[in-house]
Design an enzyme around this catalytic site. Sequence first.
Site, mmCIF file in Angstrom:
data_model
loop_
_atom_site.group_PDB
_atom_site.id
_atom_site.type_symbol
_atom_site.label_atom_id
_atom_site.label_comp_id
_atom_site.label_asym_id
_atom_site.label_seq_id
_atom_site.Cartn_x
_atom_site.Cartn_y
_atom_site.Cartn_z
ATOM 1 C CE LYS A 67 -4.209 1.303 2.417
ATOM 2 N NZ LYS A 67 -4.811 1.239 3.762
HETATM 3 C C1 E4P Z 1 -7.940 1.752 4.238
HETATM 4 O O1 E4P Z 1 -7.386 1.331 3.279
HETATM 5 C C2 E4P Z 1 -7.858 3.151 4.716
HETATM 6 O O2 E4P Z 1 -6.608 3.409 5.248
HETATM 7 C C3 E4P Z 1 -8.951 3.355 5.732
HETATM 8 O O3 E4P Z 1 -10.164 2.858 5.186
HETATM 9 C C4 E4P Z 1 -9.100 4.779 6.212
HETATM 10 O O4 E4P Z 1 -10.252 4.888 7.006
HETATM 11 P P1 E4P Z 1 -10.518 6.177 7.904
HETATM 12 O O5 E4P Z 1 -10.664 7.371 7.013
HETATM 13 O O6 E4P Z 1 -11.803 5.875 8.624
HETATM 14 O O7 E4P Z 1 -9.353 6.305 8.842
#
Ligand code: E4P
Length: 230
Positions: free
Chosen positions: A83
Site C-alpha cells: 500500500k
Molecule cells: C484503508 O485502506 C484506509 O486506510 C482506511 O479505510 C481509512 O479509514 P478512515 O478514514 O476511517 O481512517
Amino acid sequence: MKLFIDTGSVTEVEEVARWGVLAGATTNPSLLAKAEGDAGEAIKRIAEIVGGPTSAEVVSEDPDRMVEEGIAVRTLHENIIVKVPFGPAGLEATARLRELGHPVNMTLVFSAAQAILAAEAGATYISSFLGRLDDIGVDSEYELREIVEAVHENSSGAQVLAASTRSPLHVVKAATAGADVATVPYKVLKQMLNHPLTDSGNAGFAKDWATKPELAEWLNGLVEQSKKNA
Ligand code: E4P
C-alpha cells in the site's frame, strides 16, 4: 463488489472470516499502531485467514525507501499488496514496484484526477476514500462515481477500492457506484448485520416453532439420521 476488512486486529478478522464474506483485508499505519503484538505477525496471520489480497502500507516519503519497504512487506506473505500513499514519490515507487512485479494499492486518493495518475503508474487497487471526504463536506458518492468511471475507462485494469467506509450506507453506495471492492471496518461489518425485521422475524419463527414440540423432535431425529448416513 468484493468485501475486504479494514483492520489491524487478528481477532476481528477471525470472527468475520467465519461469515464467509471476506475476500481480502487492508491495514494502515494507524490501525497497526492501535493493535496489540508484533505487526508483522498480525499482517501474516490476517493474510492467511482471509486467503486473499492483504494490504500492508509503506511509511517512508522517499521513493527509494518506499520501494525497499514495499519489497520487505511482500516477504511477509504471498497475499501481501504493497500500500503506497498517493503523491509524486508514491507514483514513482508504484511504477518501480510494478516493474519489479509487486502489486500496489495506491491509497489516499480523493479525486478522479489522482485516480487516473494512480492507474497510469500501474496500481492494481486505487483506494478511494469516502468518510474523509464527507468529513470536509465533499460529496463522497459523487467523487467515487467519477473515479469508478475514469478508472474503468482506463485500459490499465486497475480496480477501485472504496475505503474510509464509516457506515453500512457507505458500503451500499460503493456497490451501487460500481466500486470493485469496499474495505470495511469491523464495527461497520457488524452494523451491516442489523435489521429490526430480521430480529422480530427470528423471534416469531422461534415462538411459533415452540408451540408444537413434536416439530423439534422430528427435526432432531432427521439430523441424527443424516449424521448416521453420512
Ligand atoms: C484503508 O485502506 C484506509 O486506510 C482506511 O479505510 C481509512 O479509514 P478512515 O478514514 O476511517 O481512517
